[in-house]
Enzyme design. Structure first.
Site, short mmCIF file in Angstrom:
data_model
loop_
_atom_site.label_atom_id
_atom_site.label_comp_id
_atom_site.label_asym_id
_atom_site.label_seq_id
_atom_site.Cartn_x
_atom_site.Cartn_y
_atom_site.Cartn_z
N GLU A 71 1.06 -1.42 0.21
CA GLU A 71 -0.59 -0.22 0.03
C GLU A 71 1.24 0.85 0.07
O GLU A 71 2.21 1.45 0.38
CB GLU A 71 -0.52 0.01 1.48
CG GLU A 71 -2.19 0.62 1.45
CD GLU A 71 -2.83 0.45 1.99
OE1 GLU A 71 -4.27 -0.59 2.24
OE2 GLU A 71 -2.79 1.07 3.43
N TYR A 100 3.02 4.53 0.97
CA TYR A 100 3.34 4.83 2.52
C TYR A 100 2.33 6.23 2.28
O TYR A 100 3.25 7.45 1.45
CB TYR A 100 4.10 4.78 2.82
CG TYR A 100 4.83 4.93 4.36
CD1 TYR A 100 4.01 4.82 5.53
CD2 TYR A 100 5.83 6.06 4.95
CE1 TYR A 100 3.78 5.18 6.45
CE2 TYR A 100 5.84 6.49 5.76
CZ TYR A 100 5.36 6.20 7.05
OH TYR A 100 5.48 6.70 7.53
N HIS A 155 -4.87 10.62 10.73
CA HIS A 155 -5.59 9.86 10.82
C HIS A 155 -6.45 10.72 11.23
O HIS A 155 -7.28 10.87 12.78
CB HIS A 155 -5.31 8.63 11.93
CG HIS A 155 -6.35 8.15 12.39
ND1 HIS A 155 -5.87 6.26 12.02
CD2 HIS A 155 -7.57 7.79 12.81
CE1 HIS A 155 -6.78 5.50 11.81
NE2 HIS A 155 -8.09 5.96 11.99
N LYS A 192 -3.55 2.97 18.21
CA LYS A 192 -3.88 4.14 18.78
C LYS A 192 -3.66 4.79 20.65
O LYS A 192 -3.78 3.55 21.10
CB LYS A 192 -5.16 4.64 19.12
CG LYS A 192 -5.28 4.82 16.91
CD LYS A 192 -7.03 4.38 17.46
CE LYS A 192 -7.40 4.42 15.47
NZ LYS A 192 -8.59 4.31 15.48
N GLU A 228 -12.52 5.46 8.88
CA GLU A 228 -11.38 5.46 8.75
C GLU A 228 -11.00 6.34 7.67
O GLU A 228 -11.17 5.46 6.86
CB GLU A 228 -10.13 4.62 9.32
CG GLU A 228 -10.61 4.15 11.20
CD GLU A 228 -9.74 3.63 11.70
OE1 GLU A 228 -9.97 3.99 12.98
OE2 GLU A 228 -9.17 3.35 11.65
N GLU A 240 -10.07 2.03 5.89
CA GLU A 240 -10.56 1.21 6.23
C GLU A 240 -12.60 1.95 7.25
O GLU A 240 -12.90 2.52 7.56
CB GLU A 240 -10.45 0.28 7.15
CG GLU A 240 -9.25 0.09 8.63
CD GLU A 240 -8.68 -0.24 9.37
OE1 GLU A 240 -8.17 -1.23 8.62
OE2 GLU A 240 -8.69 -0.29 9.40
N ARG A 283 -18.30 -1.80 14.35
CA ARG A 283 -18.17 -2.30 15.79
C ARG A 283 -17.96 -1.07 16.81
O ARG A 283 -17.81 0.18 16.15
CB ARG A 283 -16.88 -3.41 15.81
CG ARG A 283 -15.66 -2.98 16.16
CD ARG A 283 -14.32 -3.74 16.70
NE ARG A 283 -13.30 -2.97 15.41
CZ ARG A 283 -12.61 -2.44 16.28
NH1 ARG A 283 -12.99 -1.60 17.34
NH2 ARG A 283 -11.14 -2.51 15.02
#
Ligand SMILES: [Zn+2]
Length: 714
Positions: free
Chosen positions: A195, A197, A203, A232, A270, A283, A287
């Site tokens: 992916e 970077y 974030h 986190k 996110e 993503e 939940r």
């Protein structure tokens, strides 16, 4: 409506869920592993069922056991919390097949989210930027290299089987790519993909509430930029330091993604923001999130309650326009970790905890004093969440809260948290992921300094083991006030103790040894001795006054090198003796040394004769020489100038001798008395004139010098 719910989780989130269930009148059953039998969640729940041994794979991850436990206790729903199987479509399917409600999004949504690549395709189709990456897992090195070239460095190498940041590598070039791919495979991570970077990123995530009736609303954003090893640890809400238009755009992205995938329960979406304020979808977490309390603090909405209601087919009772976002919230995760060791989990029993007592401060925890922190589960001890009307107020509150917390007998990240919230970048709020990379090394350095200060501050007496503070040592000239043990002190300290202030003048200060014979390792040994002690050689020579009487004084320092008698020390001692002779003043030498410097071979041994001869001349010229022997004085030093004093004084318990006990016993083939090389033994046998406590030495020397003053008799 749900009447009885099985909580398929542990720790703080289980406790958190129980509190909402109680409020809603739902009975709770906690599924627990053997090591959680005494846990807070078990004691708070209406019922509890043991689902297996400590290991999570045999208990919290055992789907059959969880479903059986729910059926046996007549539950009508299972709530998964976070982690474990909370995002597993297979689990949701099993739960439904058992005729129970899975408290979370439906299987279809979960399955879609699990297939990260198809999800990315869907998001792309909504014209929302996605972080570029490989479409499927790649296993051959050749494919990896091709994909990497296509995407361009820097890249992230991620294993599908990783999770929680494990196995992720940041890749800057081809060589590193192949090495780290190999490392991943050897560590058992499979299904590698690449992916792009994004360095210096921020974030941001959006809390979504949704129901089975196509209602989707948001609870604003959270800033989760600060992470250690992709975990986190310090979050805030809302993300207040980006442009309001950018913020609005991200919220819109999140809503349209949630609507498009037909999300029917809570979720978090996110994104990453790069240095140019470009936003990329990352993503979806379908939940409850660890950091959900932040959104609760700024919206006043109980997210767990909304999750349960939605699962029970209730339509959302809140409209977007009803929500009155208010103030700012900051959350710190207190983890059982050792920040000095790259935040490795720490284990142990917490002996006592003190939580802060502050207004607008919420503690989510399941920790009870005396409870062990187990290696089996994650290291979260508690979440501390504060709220303030303004971000400044929230900053003050979190600082106060962290200062009030006290956790004993386990290492935590608390001190690092206290440090990072004081960093300018954090206070300003416009920080990127780089803040951690900058703050962490600085914090480590500060810890090292703190440790060395603390070590200097307190010292344990090596004889009686009492702790001596700086003040105690200062007051007693580095003699233990409890047992009289004489601590080792430096040459400069001895001069400061004995010579009147501002009267000492050093001679030959720059004389320093060189490695004449290219003896292996000697050059390096000299460099390290010089750097460690700040001295040029193992002796300090000069003249000064003792209670107004001028003397020449030389002090050996064994911390430079035990084998002190090299050509420079020999020269300096000789020149000191000659200076005393020229000046017509008494000579004092304080010895502490091992003797010959083997690296200088025969030159070293010659120093014994040279210094002894100089002392002979000094004696002929009627000079007074006082030799003070301190611990330890041995070898060539004892065999030359140290034992040639007109007056021989020693400190208590000093080891004084020529060769060591073993060598002597071997040579003379007799056993030696126990204390034969101690100052006390030598005094008894006539080798010394007196033993003087360091604290009286200056006075004794003064008396001695006065007694021998030439002018007194002339
Ligand atoms: Zn002591």
């Amino acid at each position: 409506m749900i009447k009885k719910c099985l909580i398929a989780n542990r720790g703080e989130i289980a406790v958190r869920i129980i509190s909402t269930c109680k409020k809603m009148g739902i009975r709770t059953v906690v599924a627990y592993s053997l090591s959680d039998k005494e846990s807070l969640a078990v004691s708070l729940a209406d019922e509890s069922v043991c689902i297996g041994p400590q290991s999570a794979s045999l208990s919290y991850l055992n789907l059959d056991h969880l479903c059986e436990a729910a059926l046996l206790t007549h539950c009508d729903a299972i709530i998964p919390g976070y982690g474990f199987h909370s995002e597993n479509a297979e689990f949701a399917k099993m739960v439904e097949e058992c005729g129970l409600i899975f408290v979370g999004p439906n299987q279809k949504v979960l399955k879609l989210i699990q297939h990260k690549n198809s999800l990315k395709e869907i998001v792309r189709s909504l014209s929302i930027p996605v972080i570029d990456g490989t479409q499927k897992v790649i296993d051959s090195d050749e494919d990896l290299l091709n994909c990497a070239t296509e995407l361009g460095y820097p890249l992230m190498l991620k294993p599908v089987t990783g999770g929680g940041g494990r196995g992720i590598h940041i890749i800057n070039d081809t060589k590193q790519l192949l090495e780290d791919a190999q490392r991943c495979k050897s560590q058992g991570f499979t299904g590698l993909y690449l992916e792009k970077y994004i360095p210096n990123s921020r974030h941001i995530e959006v809390q979504i509430l949704a129901d089975k009736h196509q209602n989707v609303i948001h609870l604003s954003s959270r800033n989760c930029t600060l992470q250690v090893n992709y975990q986190k640890f310090l979050e805030e809400a809302p993300f207040a330091t980006i442009h309001p238009l950018l913020h609005r755009k991200i919220i819109q992205y999140a809503l349209s993604i949630a609507k498009h995938i037909e999300c029917d329960n809570i979720a978090t979406i996110e994104f990453l923001i790069d240095e140019h304020d470009d936003v990329f979808f990352m993503e979806i977490n379908p939940r409850i999130q660890v950091e959900h309390p932040l959104s609760e603090m700024i919206s006043g909405i109980d997210i767990v309650e909304q999750q349960i209601l939605a699962a029970a087919n209730e339509p959302l009772s809140i409209q977007q326009a009803d929500i009155d976002f208010n103030g700012y919230a900051i959350e710190c995760r207190i983890n059982a970790q050792d920040p000095k060791k790259s935040f490795l989990p720490s284990v142990g029993i917490i002996s006592s905890i003190r939580w802060p007592s502050l207004k607008h401060c919420r503690i989510d925890t399941a920790i009870i004093e005396g409870q062990p922190i187990s290696i089996y589960y994650d290291s979260l001890i508690a979440k501390v969440i504060v709220w303030g009307k303004t971000r400044e107020q929230a900053l003050l509150s979190i600082s106060e809260a962290l200062n009030q917390i006290e956790i004993k007998r386990i290492s935590t990240n608390l001190d690092f948290l206290r440090y990072i919230i004081k960093q300018e970048g954090f206070i300003k709020g416009n920080y990127t992921s780089d803040l951690f990379n900058i703050a962490y090394p600085l914090w480590l350095t500060q810890q090292d300094e703190k440790n060395s200060h603390e070590n200097q501050d307190r010292l344990i007496c090596s004889k009686c083991k009492q702790t001596l503070t700086i003040k105690q040592r200062y007051d007693h000239q580095n003699v233990c006030e409890y047992c009289g043990y004489h601590l080792k002190i430096s040459a400069s300290q001895r001069i400061a103790d004995l010579i009147d202030d501002e009267t000492f003048i050093e001679i030959d200060a720059h004389a320093t040894s060189i490695n004449h014979d290219d003896f292996p390792g000697y050059s390096e040994k000299l460099i390290s001795a010089k750097t460690l002690t700040g001295m040029n050689e193992a002796v300090v020579c000069g003249f000064g006054k003792i209670n107004d009487i001028t003397v020449c004084i030389g002090v050996l320092d064994s911390s430079f090198m035990m084998g002190s008698m090299g050509h420079v020390v020999g020269d300096k001692i000789t020149r000191l003796i000659e200076t005393a002779m020229d000046m017509g003043v008494p000579l004092i030498i304080i010895s502490a040394s091992g003797g010959a410097r083997m690296q200088e071979g025969i030159i070293s041994l010659m120093q014994m004769a040279k210094t002894a001869a100089a002392l002979h001349r000094f004696d002929k010229a009627s000079g007074l020489y006082i030799s003070i022997l301190t611990h330890p004085t041995t070898g060539g030093v004892t065999a030359s100038f140290a034992m040639l004093g007109d007056v021989l004084i020693s400190e208590p318990n000093a080891l004084i001798g020529f060769a060591g006990r073993r060598v002597i016993e071997k040579t003379i083939k007799e056993s030696l008395p126990e204390e034969f090389q101690s100052a006390e033994y030598l005094l008894e046998h006539g080798f010394l004139d007196m033993i003087v406590d360091r604290r009286h030495l200056k006075q004794v020397l003064t008396d001695c010098l006065k007694l021998h003053r030439r002018d007194k008799y002339e």
